[in-house]
Design an enzyme around this catalytic site. Structure first.
Site, PDB file in Angstrom:
ATOM      1  N   ALA A   1       0.831  -1.204   0.000  1.00 46.25           N
ATOM      2  CA  ALA A   1       0.000   0.000   0.000  1.00 46.25           C
ATOM      3  C   ALA A   1       0.863   1.252   0.000  1.00 46.25           C
ATOM      4  CB  ALA A   1      -0.919  -0.014   1.217  1.00 46.25           C
TER       5      ALA A   1
ATOM      6  N   GLN B   1      11.153  35.639 -13.684  1.00 47.14           N
ATOM      7  CA  GLN B   1      12.180  34.744 -13.147  1.00 47.14           C
ATOM      8  C   GLN B   1      11.653  33.876 -12.001  1.00 47.14           C
ATOM      9  OE1 GLN B   1      15.595  37.105 -12.115  1.00 47.14           O
ATOM     10  NE2 GLN B   1      16.157  37.492 -14.250  1.00 47.14           N
TER      11      GLN B   1
ATOM     12  N   GLY C   1      -2.245  32.250  -7.925  1.00 48.44           N
ATOM     13  CA  GLY C   1      -2.775  33.377  -7.172  1.00 48.44           C
ATOM     14  C   GLY C   1      -4.125  33.054  -6.552  1.00 48.44           C
ATOM     15  N   GLY C   2      -5.027  34.025  -6.575  1.00 48.39           N
ATOM     16  CA  GLY C   2      -6.347  33.840  -5.986  1.00 48.39           C
ATOM     17  C   GLY C   2      -7.154  32.761  -6.679  1.00 48.39           C
TER      18      GLY C   2
ATOM     19  N   GLU D   1      -1.470   4.964   6.351  1.00 48.16           N
ATOM     20  CA  GLU D   1      -0.487   3.923   6.019  1.00 48.16           C
ATOM     21  C   GLU D   1       0.878   4.217   6.658  1.00 48.16           C
ATOM     22  OE1 GLU D   1      -1.457   1.291   4.772  1.00 48.16           O
ATOM     23  OE2 GLU D   1      -3.192   1.689   3.514  1.00 48.16           O
TER      24      GLU D   1
END
Length: 207
Positions: free
Chosen positions: A65, A102, A162-163, A186
């Site tokens: 799992a 950037q 963003g929002g 798990e």
């Protein structure tokens, strides 16, 4: 009689056994979650699982799992990254796509790097599974790493949106809430650290 733990089947309808469902969840909403309540349940001997005893059998299930979870968590991270990349090319701010800035490129580059590292760890572990060489500590490392990586990427992807990132139009908040559950199921994040710690030092920090 031998003083060993045995698996057994408890069936709905047995007196004293109930499975009340948990409602109002903010995570794993697609699955039914509930308690298993045992109140003096009498289980017939024929319901004992015959072929395994001790904790080895359930621990084998946990290993499988946890390996699956490692891949599932990275799948969530990939979805968040893909959404963030597409959004960064579509969202125009200051007359150019935000993907040209950037800091956005930094976030996307770091996301892709971390996803690739986790994929390689999971892939290597899968090869070791095929060879019968995978160990519980290795699996703990992969599960813990994948979940932590996915949560970080979901949060970074949300920032790029963003929002809009908090709306249901995009997948990040859904993944973040689900991953918060994955941190503790798990085997919790901290327990996986201790499993690794025991492997590294040879000293168990828990019993």
């Amino acid at each position: 009689e031998e003083g060993r733990i045995h698996g057994l089947v408890v069936e709905r309808g047995m007196e004293g056994f109930s499975t009340p469902e948990t409602h109002g969840k903010w995570s794993l909403r697609a699955s039914c979650t509930g308690e298993l309540v045992f109140d003096n349940v009498k289980v017939p001997k024929e319901n004992l699982l015959p072929n395994k005893s001790g904790l080895g059998a359930p621990m084998m299930c946990l290993d499988s799992a946890r390996f699956g979870i490692a891949w599932g968590a990275i799948g969530a991270a990939m979805d968040c990254y893909d959404s963030a990349r597409r959004y960064s090319l579509e969202r125009v701010q200051f007359d150019k796509p935000i993907g040209s800035f950037q800091l956005i490129q930094k976030k996307l580059s770091e996301m892709l790097t971390e996803i690739t590292k986790a994929q390689l760890l999971n892939w290597k572990l899968g090869k070791m599974f095929e060879e019968g060489k995978a160990t519980t500590p290795m699996i703990s490392m992969a599960k813990r790493n994948a979940v932590a990586t996915a949560l970080d990427i979901a949060r970074e992807a949300r920032q790029i949106h963003g929002g809009m990132g908090i709306t249901g139009e995009y997948p990040m908040m859904r993944h973040m809430m689900n991953l918060e559950s994955v941190v503790t199921y798990e085997g919790t994040h901290d327990i996986h650290l201790l499993i690794l710690g025991q492997e590294i030092t040879g000293i168990p920090a828990f019993k």
